[in-house]
Design a protein around this motif. Structure first.
Motif, PDB file in Angstrom:
ATOM      1  N   ALA A  98     -16.152 -39.880  -4.163  1.00 16.63           N
ATOM      2  CA  ALA A  98     -16.103 -40.306  -5.504  1.00 16.63           C
ATOM      3  C   ALA A  98     -15.972 -41.525  -5.929  1.00 16.63           C
ATOM      4  N   LEU A  99     -14.962 -42.330  -5.434  1.00 17.25           N
ATOM      5  CA  LEU A  99     -14.792 -43.470  -4.738  1.00 17.25           C
ATOM      6  C   LEU A  99     -16.298 -44.635  -4.767  1.00 17.25           C
ATOM      7  N   ASN A 100     -17.225 -43.963  -3.730  1.00 16.79           N
ATOM      8  CA  ASN A 100     -18.418 -44.368  -3.859  1.00 16.79           C
ATOM      9  C   ASN A 100     -19.224 -44.610  -5.263  1.00 16.79           C
ATOM     10  N   ARG A 101     -18.518 -43.531  -6.280  1.00 12.37           N
ATOM     11  CA  ARG A 101     -19.445 -43.421  -7.240  1.00 12.37           C
ATOM     12  C   ARG A 101     -19.108 -44.552  -8.903  1.00 12.37           C
ATOM     13  N   LYS A 102     -18.389 -45.360  -7.969  1.00 13.28           N
ATOM     14  CA  LYS A 102     -17.472 -46.305  -9.311  1.00 13.28           C
ATOM     15  C   LYS A 102     -17.734 -47.916  -8.654  1.00 13.28           C
TER      16      LYS A 102
END
Length: 277
Positions: A76-80
């Protein structure tokens, strides 16, 4: 041709950039992370943590679901917009009811890992959930996070924390940063040996656990979570907490995320080698 005074100013500015580094660190007890968090709740956690460079998490469930939840959080963090990496500990050497995992997550463009993370075994017989440690490097400056989740207050966490005063001696070459859920306030006398050794807490008189229900405007209960740093090696530039309950309609809803709020600090690391002499 530039005047000598202008050249000197430019050189000083350049050297200042070289010898100073700032990193933003957060710690959060996520209360049974991996057991009760939905996809939308994991996405919310990612939204909260995205502004930091490196994060220490406590209370990851010991089963496979805990490791899986941390992997989902990293995704989820990598998608930000930034690339994140993570490490999850083995289950702690604890009594069955208390065993859990820890996790670290970090932005790979900002912070580099140095070797593997480890559960510290120096006092594994005396500490129920032994601390999780990892070496990081930020723009040439090394530091070691010591993440910890103490036993509950009724079980006297000071009986565990008293061993922390020995860790700087066990790791004399490391720049230790103690962070996590200590289940007692920083004002407790058990922290005095660390304070005498130059360690300071970033938070003072700041409650970090949430009440079951707000009483008027008061929604926080106890001063448990904190970050302790070596004031001889680091400078605290800024610090605070994330009042996550303000994003939810009631305390029942926010406590599905955690019963703790995140704490954070921004540190400056100054070179002792004088790279621009």
């Amino acid at each position: 041709m530039l005047k000598p005074s202008i050249l000197l100013i430019l050189l000083l500015l350049f050297c200042s950039e070289l010898i100073t580094a700032q990193v933003k660190i957060s710690s959060w007890n996520l209360q049974n992370f991996g057991k009760t968090k939905s996809e939308s709740e994991i996405n919310y956690v990612a939204d909260v943590l995205n502004e930091f460079d490196v994060v220490a998490l406590q209370e990851i469930v010991a089963g496979f679901g805990g490791t899986q939840a941390v992997a989902k959080l990293a995704d989820a963090l990598n998608r930000k917009g930034a690339k994140w990496d993570y490490a999850v500990s083995d289950p702690t050497e604890s009594t069955p009811y208390a065993t859990e995992r820890y996790a670290f997550l970090w932005k790979t463009a900002k912070v580099k890992r140095e070797g593997r993370a480890w559960l510290d075994r120096n006092y594994v017989a005396e500490i129920d959930r032994e601390p999780y440690m990892m070496d990081f490097n930020f723009k040439g400056q090394s530091f070691t996070l010591v993440s910890f989740h103490a036993i509950p207050k009724k079980k006297q966490p000071e009986t565990e924390i008293k061993y922390f005063k020995f860790l700087p001696g066990k790791y004399p070459d490391k720049n230790l940063v103690f962070l996590g859920d200590f289940n007692i306030p920083q004002s407790h006398t058990v922290f005095n040996p660390l304070k005498k050794a130059g360690y300071l807490s970033v938070l003072v008189d700041q409650k970090t656990t949430m009440k079951m229900e707000c009483v008027g405007e008061e929604c926080l209960a106890s001063e448990y979570d904190n970050i302790f740093y070596n004031s001889g090696k680091l400078k605290s530039l800024n610090f605070g907490v994330k009042l996550i309950y303000k994003s939810f309609p009631n305390m029942k809803a926010v406590r599905r995320i955690s019963d703790h709020i995140p704490v954070w600090a921004e540190f400056e690391f100054s070179s002792e080698e004088g790279q621009c002499q």
